[in-house]
Design an enzyme around this catalytic site. Structure first.
Site, short mmCIF file in Angstrom:
data_model
loop_
_atom_site.label_atom_id
_atom_site.label_comp_id
_atom_site.label_asym_id
_atom_site.label_seq_id
_atom_site.Cartn_x
_atom_site.Cartn_y
_atom_site.Cartn_z
N ASP A 1 36.09 40.31 34.51
CA ASP A 1 35.32 39.82 35.65
C ASP A 1 34.07 39.12 35.12
OD1 ASP A 1 34.42 39.44 38.29
OD2 ASP A 1 35.16 41.41 38.88
N ASP B 1 33.53 35.49 39.62
CA ASP B 1 32.94 36.04 40.84
C ASP B 1 32.04 35.01 41.52
OD1 ASP B 1 32.17 38.54 42.48
OD2 ASP B 1 30.24 37.73 41.84
N GLU C 1 36.86 33.47 42.73
CA GLU C 1 36.73 34.13 44.02
C GLU C 1 36.36 33.07 45.06
OE1 GLU C 1 34.35 37.91 45.97
OE2 GLU C 1 33.32 36.63 44.55
N HIS D 1 37.81 45.57 45.98
CA HIS D 1 36.62 46.41 46.00
C HIS D 1 35.64 46.04 47.11
CE1 HIS D 1 35.83 42.77 43.78
NE2 HIS D 1 34.55 42.94 43.97
N ASP D 2 35.88 44.96 47.85
CA ASP D 2 34.96 44.50 48.88
C ASP D 2 35.45 44.73 50.30
OD1 ASP D 2 32.85 43.59 47.30
OD2 ASP D 2 33.78 41.63 46.97
#
Length: 581
Positions: free
Chosen positions: A130, A232, A286, A353-354
């Site tokens: 990431d 990200d 992302e 994770h969001d």
């Protein structure tokens, strides 16, 4: 619209693709397939803080991942994506990075990382890093230097606005309870920009020195053997540095004003030339802009930019306590598949994770239907065109935890939203109700390994509480149950791995108007499969065009099935896959 729902929708909108263009429901015949290893991968996403703790501090670590690599291998997946593991003060659980070449102390050492990577590769499991470079931590050396004076060599590593020019035009901050992305700093009488938390100042990509720093960081990890990068919030890196006023109604398409800036493609081509083309790696960003054209401009092969689109349109579905209509769900995924039928490549996912836990948002987490709907949703992810991303714990059917008090939450979005609601006199009871369902902490609770204390995650106090259902929903129990979510997940992963039609095959939507069933075929050359998914609590019968005797049932997530001539009766949350003989 209630407080938390508004906040969440703004966050999703800023990382989403909101395309209204109509697309046909059936893709054209696949031709001239460009096969790539990253298209054929099944990615397992791990939130490292919550996977396995080996030193008793309540936080997962790299040694814990190493310890569980045989388990990961047993799932049949062949790639792992870890959320950030760099040095960080943890204002946003590692997405605020203070050193891009060091491992966070809580997670272990660089030696642990090297061992983990080596052990993954021994098992033919590739690794995705990431990369968080829209912003850094305010504790990063670059920002500490940048704050010292206006003529500091690192000043232009960030976006500064001198106060004598007046207050800068408003920009929305996703994580700030005051909602303003400009933070005044008295040291140099200036404002700095932070699209996220005050502790996450945005890097200035207009500065070529910043870009070279990023490329060098990525080369550092690529040289270690990392196989891919997840970028990200990357569509935000290019900004109109005049920061003009936002037009009225900008909230309806914020990505147009926050993302896909004027130099984004220039930077991506540069990144591709400097890093991606030099190693056998892939990169996924992302977000995918605000149109299909935006998404294609990021990932089509002849663009020489990224390899894979990770759009959030599917995450727009179901963001309310009222739930969602299956027709909307089908429309989103059908339109995106159609748009990428000939060029480009997609990611397929229902959780990360969001967002909340997959089964709690899109399925049914009641004891009666949790297992069946978990299996059904995993069937969807693993039978669609695109690279599947499977989130840790979803192979078990892990559910939302549903906290009652704000003191139980760790997420900065939850806490700042709570503060903002109080400050503005909002409905705090409604906020907490929506937070219980939509909070990011729902998807971050510790992995449930067994029925011992804290689900075998830690011998200490876990950083987030373990879900109370861990005594039944855990790896040990499900591993020994041939009908469990876990063993079904292994079966469906193997089916995908063994059948290229599920990777590259054409997609055709069937029974468009059916309110309960999502049905489609995948076809590649002479190979064809039929997928039937019941998204409801009702028995639903459908008439297919073929005689069932001409089809072979290869997957059934329940113990029985009702078939009669050309009629299939699907029980609640039943998933069936047929292969054409």
């Amino acid at each position: 619209m209630k407080r938390f729902f508004i906040c969440l929708m703004v966050i999703i909108a800023l990382i989403a693709c909101n395309n209204e263009k109509k697309e046909p429901e059936t893709t054209s015949e696949t031709t001239d397939i460009q096969k790539k290893w990253w298209k054929e991968a099944v990615i397992y996403q791990i939130y490292p803080r919550s996977f396995k703790d080996t030193d008793g501090d309540g936080v997962g670590d790299l040694k814990g991942i190493i310890e569980k690599l045989d388990y990961i291998e047993s799932l049949g997946v062949n790639m792992v994506w870890l959320n950030p593991i760099y040095s960080s003060p943890n204002a946003d659980n590692g997405y605020d990075i203070s050193n891009y070449r060091e491992i966070m102390d809580e997670f272990g050492t660089m030696e642990d990382f090297d061992l983990m990577l080596n052990e993954m590769h021994k098992r033919d499991i590739k690794f995705v890093m990431d990369v968080v470079v829209n912003h850094s931590s305010d504790e990063h050396r670059w920002f500490q230097e940048s704050r010292k004076s206006r003529d500091n060599p690192y000043r232009d590593y960030y976006h500064w606005w001198p106060a004598e020019k007046g207050e800068p035009n408003y920009r929305y901050s996703l994580f700030d309870p005051k909602g303003d992305a400009w933070k005044y700093d008295s040291i140099t009488n200036s404002y700095y920009l932070h699209y996220f938390s005050q502790k996450q100042p945005d890097l200035n990509w207009e500065n070529p020195k910043v870009r070279q720093e990023v490329y060098d960081i990525m080369k550092f990890w690529a040289e270690k053997g990392v196989d891919g990068f997840r970028l990200d919030a990357f569509q935000f890196v290019s900004k109109d540095t005049s920061f003009p006023p936002l037009p009225e109604g900008y909230e309806k398409d914020v990505i147009k004003y926050y993302g896909m800036g004027p130099n984004l493609h220039k930077y991506l081509k540069e990144l591709n030339k400097e890093v991606l083309s030099q190693y056998d790696v892939f990169a996924v960003s992302e977000g995918a802009g605000s149109t299909f054209e935006d998404a294609h401009s990021l990932v089509d092969a002849d663009r020489n930019e990224l390899q894979m689109a990770y759009h959030f349109k599917g995450m727009d579905v179901g963001n309310s306590l009222e739930g969602y209509e299956l027709s909307e769900f089908k429309e989103v995924y059908t339109k995106w598949d159609s748009a990428f039928a000939k060029e480009g490549w997609l990611s397929i996912f229902l959780a990360n994770h969001d967002v909340p836990r997959m089964v709690s948002k899109f399925g049914n987490d009641s004891p009666e239907f949790r297992a069946a709907s978990s299996k059904m949703l995993n069937t969807f992810i693993l039978t669609m065109r695109g690279t599947p991303y499977c989130y840790y714990g979803d192979e078990l059917g892990m559910t939302n935890i549903a906290f009652d008090s704000i003191s139980q939450y760790q997420d900065i979005v939850a806490k700042n939203g709570y503060e903002k609601t109080i400050n503005e006199g909002g409905d705090i009871e409604q906020y907490m109700t929506e937070l219980k369902f939509l909070s990011r902490d729902n998807g971050r609770t510790p992995m449930q390994w067994d029925d011992s204390e804290h689900a075998g995650f830690t011998t200490g106090t876990p950083w987030l509480p373990v879900n109370e259902n861990y005594q039944k929903v855990n790896v040990e129990a499900e591993n020994n149950d041939p009908n469990s979510c876990l063993n079904y997940f292994r079966d469906i992963v193997k089916l995908r791995m063994d059948n290229p039609v599920l990777v590259y095959g054409d997609y055709e939507l069937l029974f468009t108007e059916n309110k309960n069933v999502y049905a489609y075929t995948r076809k590649l050359n002479e190979k064809k499969m039929l997928i039937l998914l019941n998204f409801s609590t009702e028995n639903t019968s459908i008439e297919i065009s073929e005689k069932l005797k001409d089809l072979k049932l290869v997957i059934n997530n329940l113990s029985d099935v009702e078939l009669e001539d050309s009629k299939v009766t699907l029980k609640p949350y039943q998933a069936l896959i047929f292969s054409y003989k």
